[in-house]
Design a protein around this motif. Structure first.
Motif, PDB file in Angstrom:
ATOM      1  N   PRO A 297     -12.337 105.926  15.784  1.00  0.00           N
ATOM      2  CA  PRO A 297     -11.541 105.082  16.688  1.00  0.00           C
ATOM      3  C   PRO A 297     -10.048 105.338  16.508  1.00  0.00           C
ATOM      4  N   LYS A 298      -9.291 105.114  17.587  1.00  0.00           N
ATOM      5  CA  LYS A 298      -7.844 105.277  17.529  1.00  0.00           C
ATOM      6  C   LYS A 298      -7.114 103.946  17.398  1.00  0.00           C
ATOM      7  N   ARG A 299      -7.794 102.862  17.751  1.00  0.00           N
ATOM      8  CA  ARG A 299      -7.142 101.552  17.748  1.00  0.00           C
ATOM      9  C   ARG A 299      -7.756 100.667  16.659  1.00  0.00           C
ATOM     10  N   ASP A 300      -6.926  99.826  16.074  1.00  0.00           N
ATOM     11  CA  ASP A 300      -7.410  98.877  15.071  1.00  0.00           C
ATOM     12  C   ASP A 300      -7.741  97.524  15.687  1.00  0.00           C
ATOM     13  N   ASN A 301      -7.256  97.302  16.920  1.00  0.00           N
ATOM     14  CA  ASN A 301      -7.429  95.991  17.548  1.00  0.00           C
ATOM     15  C   ASN A 301      -8.519  95.971  18.601  1.00  0.00           C
ATOM     16  N   GLY A 302      -9.354  97.009  18.617  1.00  0.00           N
ATOM     17  CA  GLY A 302     -10.432  97.057  19.598  1.00  0.00           C
ATOM     18  C   GLY A 302     -11.633  96.233  19.180  1.00  0.00           C
ATOM     19  N   ASP A 303     -12.650  96.235  20.024  1.00  0.00           N
ATOM     20  CA  ASP A 303     -13.888  95.527  19.731  1.00  0.00           C
ATOM     21  C   ASP A 303     -14.556  96.169  18.510  1.00  0.00           C
ATOM     22  N   PRO A 304     -14.730  95.412  17.407  1.00  0.00           N
ATOM     23  CA  PRO A 304     -15.286  95.998  16.178  1.00  0.00           C
ATOM     24  C   PRO A 304     -16.810  95.967  16.126  1.00  0.00           C
ATOM     25  N   SER A 305     -17.460  95.669  17.238  1.00  0.00           N
ATOM     26  CA  SER A 305     -18.893  95.398  17.212  1.00  0.00           C
ATOM     27  C   SER A 305     -19.728  96.579  16.733  1.00  0.00           C
ATOM     28  N   CYS A 306     -19.217  97.801  16.920  1.00  0.00           N
ATOM     29  CA  CYS A 306     -20.000  98.954  16.491  1.00  0.00           C
ATOM     30  C   CYS A 306     -19.148  99.929  15.674  1.00  0.00           C
ATOM     31  N   ARG A 307     -18.299  99.396  14.822  1.00  0.00           N
ATOM     32  CA  ARG A 307     -17.586 100.248  13.876  1.00  0.00           C
ATOM     33  C   ARG A 307     -18.559 100.663  12.781  1.00  0.00           C
ATOM     34  N   ARG A 308     -18.568 101.922  12.464  1.00  0.00           N
ATOM     35  CA  ARG A 308     -19.521 102.437  11.484  1.00  0.00           C
ATOM     36  C   ARG A 308     -19.230 101.855  10.098  1.00  0.00           C
ATOM     37  N   ILE A 309     -20.310 101.561   9.361  1.00  0.00           N
ATOM     38  CA  ILE A 309     -20.147 101.071   7.992  1.00  0.00           C
ATOM     39  C   ILE A 309     -20.536 102.129   6.967  1.00  0.00           C
TER      40      ILE A 309
END
Length: 564
Positions: free
Chosen positions: A240-252
């Motif tokens: 991702p390029k943004r930190d303020n986007g929808d975090p619903s599917c950020r990889r863990i």
């Protein structure tokens, strides 16, 4: 004394209709019988020339308008014409002029009304599936990871068949590259929600035995062999390029699948381009680039109404298709390309007709661009939808009434209030109340229903962004080799069979047909249809009728009716 309802109507016309727009017919000649008789003869002549090409299709392009049911298609056609200053009903979308079409039954194995994952499985693999599953057969239920891992339950897609035939493959979407429709071309999963590992953790260790959709795209066949991948979804890919986007599917799991994709191409000495904006996309040398990965947003790409059109912004779907075809046309054996106008669906889920029809018009521009770039004697082009939506086109609006506008007079409306032509059976636009005597809906007087953020009235409440799909049949429009195989009501899974048979791949690889060029005038009619039908009888641009005249005429009519 005038009735209260008439007074209300007159006040509305004088106050609330001052910004109304009625688009004129391109020509008054359609009042004459000769016009319709001539038009009918022309269509008979076209029908008699309808091609029945039995060539082997070197290329196949499947255009998928997500959610583009019959009603949406009609509304989009009218909207397109009205953007050109005409009434709109008399016009055509480019696929309306294709010589062959059929209807597709969209149900899932376990649902009367479908989702986009199971429908993608149907039209891309030739096998119907259960709700919310992708790339697996009916033995796999939603969220059943173990069943989805059994080889006998996994099905091959048109992209796999094309790659086995040494064709180049690609997909373009305005949604995430891991979303339901594109995933149907490469993934096998018990849940379309499993786009990244974060979405799987809550289902426990059994679910984690499966691989998320993003990893399947980069690590497994056929995903890792796809030559053109374009859409959104940097978040699911771990970049991702943004930190303020929808975090619903950020990889863990910490994986950066874009880096893995690049590393794999580098290790195999394969040329590639990874691009994230319009400028970078258009700068690609398609003659010297084997693989293209374009990720233009962290999640879904923006609506056309909101898109940053600068060189640093997201490309138009037409631009993505142009670059994709330029690259795939380098293949000596031909190609398969899937193009999804995915935000048509998203706009409808929002009860936002303006966003949906703008997406449809942009989608049509992509189809037009493709038709200019390919030889249609050797390219099968199909335009269809995965499912419909519950938007309806209702009432009795006058000819040329703004398709996004309101209807002010109807003897059938009991409360006497204006209403929009386009409404929804359900959605978060539900807005009724009880005044102690009767159910009351909003008065649209003075409301700009043509604005992109206007939320249409819905008959039944849903959660935000949760208007549902519709279960009726959708149309499949086709042109090119073997397009005549669309001829009646078919199962949706039939689409994959037509594409495979036309190109002699997959289950139809032992194909006796040969490539033959047999030109037909119908192809030129389709290519030039906009020139022919966008000027229906008038060489000058018609002016929009002044709203003050409309107000005056309707007010006089109302008063005369009251006196009578």
């Amino acid at each position: 004394m005038l009735p209260l309802r008439l007074v209300t109507t007159v006040l509305f016309l004088v106050i609330g209709y001052s910004g109304a727009t009625i688009y004129p017919r391109p020509s008054e000649r359609d009042n004459d019988s000769d016009y319709w008789l001539k038009l009918g003869r022309e269509e008979i002549e076209e029908a008699l020339q309808r091609p029945k090409l039995t060539n082997v299709a070197k290329n196949v392009i499947l255009f998928l308008g997500d959610g583009m049911g019959i009603t949406v298609n009609t509304a989009g056609r009218i909207y397109k014409g009205q953007k050109q200053g005409q009434s709109g009903e008399e016009g055509y979308l480019v696929w309306d002029r294709f010589p062959n079409l059929g209807l597709l039954k969209t149900y899932n194995l376990d649902k009367q009304v479908s989702d986009s994952g199971a429908t993608a499985t149907a039209f891309l693999t030739g096998v119907k599936a259960n709700y919310y599953t992708i790339g697996v057969n009916g033995h796999v239920k939603y969220e059943d990871c173990a069943a989805s891992l059994k080889e006998e339950n996994r099905v091959e897609s048109i992209i796999e068949w094309a790659q086995e035939a040494e064709k180049d493959t690609g997909f373009v979407t305005t949604t995430k590259v891991t979303h339901a429709t594109p995933a149907g071309s490469y993934a096998k999963t018990a849940s379309r929600k499993w786009e990244c590992d974060r979405k799987m953790v809550k289902y426990g260790p059994d679910a984690m035995k499966c691989k998320d959709i993003a990893r399947q795209l980069v690590e497994d066949e056929p995903g890792k062999n796809i030559k053109v991948i374009m859409g959104g979804g940097r978040q699911e890919m771990g970049a991702p390029k943004r930190d303020n986007g929808d975090p619903s599917c950020r990889r863990i799991d910490g994986m950066n699948l874009v880096k893995d994709w690049i590393d794999h191409k580098t290790e195999n000495d394969e040329s590639y381009a990874y691009v994230t904006n319009t400028q970078e996309l258009l700068a690609i040398d398609t003659s010297d680039t084997e693989y293209i990965l374009g990720l233009f947003d962290d999640t879904h790409m923006p609506y056309e109404t909101d898109r940053d059109t600068s060189s640093e912004g997201c490309p138009h779907i037409k631009e993505m298709v142009e670059v994709a075809i330029k690259r795939l046309s380098n293949s000596e054996n031909g190609f398969f390309l899937l193009v999804e106008g995915g935000k048509i669906d998203k706009g409808l889920h929002l009860n936002s007709p303006k966003r949906a029809v703008e997406e449809l018009v942009a989608f049509e521009e992509a189809v037009q661009q493709a038709l200019k770039m390919v030889n249609m004697e050797e390219t099968l082009v199909i335009v269809t939808a995965d499912h419909s939506h519950v938007m309806s086109m209702n009432g009795y609006p006058p000819r040329g009434n703004d398709i996004l506008g309101i209807v002010t007079e109807s003897d059938d409306i009991s409360d006497g209030l204006p209403y929009t032509t386009l409404t929804f059976a359900n959605g978060h636009g539900f807005n009724y109340s009880w005044n102690g005597i009767e159910v009351v809906r909003p008065n649209l007087t003075g409301v700009d229903t043509t604005h992109k953020d206007y939320v249409s009235l819905a008959g039944m409440p849903t959660y935000y962004d949760s208007e549902t799909h519709g279960g009726e049949d959708v149309a499949a429009f086709a042109i090119g080799p073997m397009a005549h195989l669309f001829h009646r009501v078919h199962e949706q899974s039939y689409v994959a069979h037509v594409m495979a048979y036309a190109s002699c791949i997959g289950p139809y690889k032992d194909c006796p047909r040969q490539i033959e060029n047999r030109p037909s005038a119908v192809y030129e009619i389709v290519k030039n249809q906009n020139k022919k039908h966008s000027k229906m009888g008038s060489s000058s641009s018609p002016a929009v009728w002044p709203s003050s005249i409309i107000v005056l005429l309707l007010t006089i009519l109302s008063l005369r009716r009251a006196r009578a």
